[in-house]
Design a protein around this motif. Structure first.
Motif, PDB file in Angstrom:
ATOM      1  N   MET A 163       0.829  -1.207   0.000  1.00  0.00           N
ATOM      2  CA  MET A 163       0.000   0.000   0.000  1.00  0.00           C
ATOM      3  C   MET A 163       0.865   1.260   0.000  1.00  0.00           C
ATOM      4  SD  MET A 163      -3.173  -1.165   0.099  1.00  0.00           S
ATOM      5  CE  MET A 163      -2.543  -2.506  -0.948  1.00  0.00           C
ATOM      6  N   LEU A 164       1.949   1.220   0.762  1.00  0.00           N
ATOM      7  CA  LEU A 164       2.859   2.361   0.820  1.00  0.00           C
ATOM      8  C   LEU A 164       3.531   2.578  -0.536  1.00  0.00           C
ATOM      9  CD1 LEU A 164       4.283   4.553   2.466  1.00  0.00           C
ATOM     10  CD2 LEU A 164       5.987   2.839   3.142  1.00  0.00           C
ATOM     11  N   ALA A 165       3.961   1.458  -1.175  1.00  0.00           N
ATOM     12  CA  ALA A 165       4.619   1.571  -2.482  1.00  0.00           C
ATOM     13  C   ALA A 165       3.657   2.094  -3.542  1.00  0.00           C
ATOM     14  CB  ALA A 165       5.176   0.207  -2.896  1.00  0.00           C
ATOM     15  N   ILE A 166       2.407   1.642  -3.512  1.00  0.00           N
ATOM     16  CA  ILE A 166       1.410   2.122  -4.473  1.00  0.00           C
ATOM     17  C   ILE A 166       1.174   3.612  -4.284  1.00  0.00           C
ATOM     18  CG2 ILE A 166      -1.026   1.982  -5.138  1.00  0.00           C
ATOM     19  CD1 ILE A 166      -0.875  -1.023  -4.529  1.00  0.00           C
ATOM     20  N   GLN A 167       1.097   4.034  -3.038  1.00  0.00           N
ATOM     21  CA  GLN A 167       0.870   5.447  -2.747  1.00  0.00           C
ATOM     22  C   GLN A 167       2.021   6.312  -3.257  1.00  0.00           C
ATOM     23  OE1 GLN A 167       0.529   6.624   1.467  1.00  0.00           O
ATOM     24  NE2 GLN A 167      -1.374   7.655   0.909  1.00  0.00           N
ATOM     25  N   LEU A 168       3.252   5.777  -3.189  1.00  0.00           N
ATOM     26  CA  LEU A 168       4.424   6.543  -3.611  1.00  0.00           C
ATOM     27  C   LEU A 168       4.644   6.492  -5.124  1.00  0.00           C
ATOM     28  CD1 LEU A 168       6.952   5.532  -0.787  1.00  0.00           C
ATOM     29  CD2 LEU A 168       5.688   7.695  -1.018  1.00  0.00           C
ATOM     30  N   THR A 169       4.312   5.347  -5.754  1.00  0.00           N
ATOM     31  CA  THR A 169       4.629   5.169  -7.177  1.00  0.00           C
ATOM     32  C   THR A 169       3.406   5.194  -8.097  1.00  0.00           C
ATOM     33  OG1 THR A 169       4.466   2.752  -7.062  1.00  0.00           O
ATOM     34  CG2 THR A 169       6.601   3.750  -6.506  1.00  0.00           C
ATOM     35  N   GLY A 170       2.227   4.841  -7.558  1.00  0.00           N
ATOM     36  CA  GLY A 170       1.044   4.737  -8.399  1.00  0.00           C
ATOM     37  C   GLY A 170       0.998   3.450  -9.203  1.00  0.00           C
ATOM     38  N   TRP A 171       1.856   2.490  -8.902  1.00  0.00           N
ATOM     39  CA  TRP A 171       1.880   1.208  -9.618  1.00  0.00           C
ATOM     40  C   TRP A 171       0.889   0.243  -8.960  1.00  0.00           C
ATOM     41  CZ3 TRP A 171       7.941   0.523  -9.703  1.00  0.00           C
ATOM     42  CH2 TRP A 171       8.493   1.529 -10.503  1.00  0.00           C
TER      43      TRP A 171
END
Length: 330
Positions: A163-171
């Motif tokens: 969830m954190l990575a999606i929030q930062l990258t949009g992937w």
């Protein structure tokens, strides 16, 4: 029994709350990773209910139908729990593959991170309590339940990072990828549980370190018997079953032999909780390798001991330089 039942009940309560919370948040977010975690927690809840029922059953004393007690109910429960873990992994894979081919937007990432973080923290505490109790009481059902929750800790932490990575990258493709990674942890935990519980079901012997403790106890009584052989061990839930043959000097009264056996059994039980010990005693056999041990006993005890060794004339004869009777008369 009360300790095991209480901790199993606590696992049921925590899993009920976490399953409901994850499912509600996962549906609101449209996140396959969070929904997968809800399914995982749902199976954790089922496993917790099975563990709760099995520890209550295994604590019952032996009866006419189950002469060796009810310990293996916990082994059966652990195998069922392991199969439930496999089912959770399969469901996660089936849900993740379509999303992997067409990743969709995930909403309310902050809410998902909060739920996953809370889930990881709660399950870390509960699984630690379960594992500690399982090791102290030798309960395979509680250990299986603990591993259920421990995998939930790892997977919840993984989803949190997704969830954190999606929030930062949009992937958004990270959502099903993390879900597939979660399934690998789940399959590994299921394999470990099945291997351990299956060994108890098929009466595999106790681990090397436990058998070493048994031999150490017997060694501490080496001056009281001739030898031991045919050591057999197995486990049934939290219970350990141990039996062996103990060769004792033939002249020794049965009351002394009984006292020796009681002392050995008590020492083994102090070393291994839940141990049931059965000792088959037999007299030494003159003219065999037993005589070597008798010879040592006689030489240490002195001439006062020789006249008592009524069934070891062959050994005493060797000490006096007289050849043993070869006609089977001792």
């Amino acid at each position: 029994m009360d300790e095991k039942v209480k901790i199993a009940r606590l696992s049921v309560i925590s899993n009920t709350l976490l399953t409901g919370g994850k499912l509600a948040v996962g549906l609101a977010m449209n996140s396959v990773a969070v929904i997968s975690e809800a399914l995982h927690s749902g199976l954790d809840l089922t496993a917790a209910l099975i563990a709760y029922a099995s520890v209550r059953q295994s604590s019952r004393p032996a009866d006419a139908e189950h002469n060796y007690g009810h310990g293996k109910f916990e082994n059966v429960a652990a195998i069922i729990e392991a199969l439930l873990i496999v089912a959770a992994g399969i469901m996660i894979v089936l849900q993740s593959i379509p999303k992997l081919l067409g990743a969709r937007e995930v909403h309310h990432l902050g809410l998902g991170m909060a739920v996953m973080g809370l889930s990881a923290a709660v399950n870390l505490v509960i699984s630690s309590l379960l594992m500690r109790t399982a090791r102290r009481t030798g309960s395979p059902a509680l250990e299986a339940d603990a591993w259920h929750l421990r995998t939930d800790v790892y997977t919840s932490a993984g989803v949190f990072m997704a969830m954190l990575a999606i929030q930062l990258t949009g992937w958004y493709i990270l959502d099903p990828l993390i879900a597939l990674a979660v399934s690998l942890f789940i399959f590994k935990a299921a394999y470990d549980l099945l291997r351990g519980s299956w060994g108890s079901i098929v009466d595999a012997r106790l681990p090397d370190d436990e058998e070493r403790l048994i031999r150490q106890v017997l060694t501490s009584y080496a001056g009281e018997f001739v030898q031991f052989h045919d050591l057999r061990t197995r486990r049934a839930g939290p219970d350990r079953h141990i039996d062996f043959h103990l060769v004792v000097p033939g002249y020794r009264p049965i009351s002394q032999v009984h006292q020796l056996c009681d002392a050995i059994e008590d020492d083994i039980r102090r070393q291994l909780d839940g141990a049931s010990v059965l000792i088959h005693t037999e007299p030494c056999r003159p003219g065999t390798s037993d005589c070597h041990v008798c010879r040592v006993h006689i030489s240490l005890a002195g001439s006062a001991q020789k006249h008592r060794c009524e069934e070891c004339h062959a050994c005493a004869g060797r000490l006096e330089g007289v050849p043993p009777d070869t006609n089977g008369n001792g």
